[in-house]
Design an enzyme around this catalytic site. Structure first.
Site, PDB file in Angstrom:
ATOM      1  N   GLY A  43     -38.135   6.267 -81.807  1.00 44.78           N
ATOM      2  CA  GLY A  43     -37.472   6.776 -82.993  1.00 44.78           C
ATOM      3  C   GLY A  43     -38.489   6.982 -84.099  1.00 44.78           C
ATOM      4  CD  GLN A  48     -41.076   5.460 -89.087  1.00 49.18           C
ATOM      5  OE1 GLN A  48     -40.170   5.993 -88.450  1.00 49.18           O
ATOM      6  NE2 GLN A  48     -41.812   4.485 -88.588  1.00 49.18           N
ATOM      7  CB  CYS A  87     -41.643  -0.496 -87.241  1.00 45.56           C
ATOM      8  SG  CYS A  87     -41.497   0.874 -88.391  1.00 45.56           S
ATOM      9  CG  LEU A  88     -43.737   4.505 -83.914  1.00 47.43           C
ATOM     10  CD1 LEU A  88     -43.496   6.000 -83.751  1.00 47.43           C
ATOM     11  CD2 LEU A  88     -44.655   4.001 -82.815  1.00 47.43           C
ATOM     12  CG  HIS A 129     -35.864   0.585 -86.625  1.00 50.49           C
ATOM     13  ND1 HIS A 129     -36.545  -0.605 -86.446  1.00 50.49           N
ATOM     14  CD2 HIS A 129     -36.774   1.466 -87.102  1.00 50.49           C
ATOM     15  CE1 HIS A 129     -37.819  -0.431 -86.810  1.00 50.49           C
ATOM     16  NE2 HIS A 129     -37.982   0.818 -87.212  1.00 50.49           N
ATOM     17  CD  GLU A 130     -36.349   5.305 -86.351  1.00 47.04           C
ATOM     18  OE1 GLU A 130     -36.944   5.659 -87.379  1.00 47.04           O
ATOM     19  OE2 GLU A 130     -36.882   4.584 -85.489  1.00 47.04           O
ATOM     20  CG  HIS A 133     -37.780   3.842 -91.279  1.00 45.42           C
ATOM     21  ND1 HIS A 133     -38.849   3.187 -91.879  1.00 45.42           N
ATOM     22  CD2 HIS A 133     -37.872   3.570 -89.958  1.00 45.42           C
ATOM     23  CE1 HIS A 133     -39.540   2.540 -90.949  1.00 45.42           C
ATOM     24  NE2 HIS A 133     -38.973   2.743 -89.774  1.00 45.42           N
TER      25      HIS A 133
HETATM   26 ZN    ZN Z   1     -39.567   1.908 -88.003  1.00 42.27          ZN
END
Ligand code: ZN
Length: 163
Positions: A43, A48, A87-88, A129-130, A133
């Site tokens: 995701g 991000q 998380c990226l 989660h997304e 963000h």
């Molecule tokens: Zn994340």
């Protein structure tokens, strides 16, 4: 396109509503998918990569690639589940996060069509989660303060960031 990481103020900001679904936005989705896949993520949200719009992509295991524009969470189950998340934007840091087990979400897809989706398991988790963000919330913010601090320190050590 580079993924911005913990410490960047953009990750704490709320994303703004998309007012027009145009070619540029569709192109953005393509870029987001590429970035997500090259980092083996499941995701990725606009903020991000510094795009402060209410958009995210998901590609949970066993699911199709999904695009979400201006999503709203309509329902969340009272029943929760615990799962390890990463998380990226916070490489190599993982923690168990409690979230709703099932959700119902409404959004627009890349064709400009509204849709409603009921999700559970991994897909529900990725979506939540997304979605966080877009609100400027990271998974670390969903942990206890002590745990959060410990993981931030661990991250800073790993990333060799000077205080
Ligand atoms: Zn994340």
């Amino acid at each position: 396109m580079q993924i911005i990481t913990l410490g960047n103020e953009l990750l704490k900001q709320k994303a703004t509503t998309v007012t027009e679904i145009n070619d540029e936005l569709i192109k953005t989705f393509g870029i987001m998918l590429e970035v997500m896949e090259s980092d083996k993520g499941i995701g990725l949200a606009g903020p991000q990569i510094g795009i402060m719009k209410r958009i995210f992509v998901t590609h949970a295991e066993g699911d199709v690639k999904r695009f979400f524009i201006n999503p709203s969470i309509l329902e969340t189950s009272l029943e929760t589940s615990k799962m390890e998340e990463g998380c990226l934007s916070i490489p190599k840091i993982y923690a168990t996060v409690v979230r709703a087990k099932e959700i119902k979400i409404q959004a627009w897809n890349e064709k400009g069509r509204p849709f409603t989706l009921e999700a559970s398991g991994l897909l529900a988790r990725v979506i939540l989660h997304e979605y966080d963000h877009l609100e400027g919330i990271l998974f670390l913010d969903r942990l206890t303060e002590a745990k959060r601090q410990r993981l931030i320190e661990k991250y800073e050590k790993q990333a060799n960031i000077q205080k």
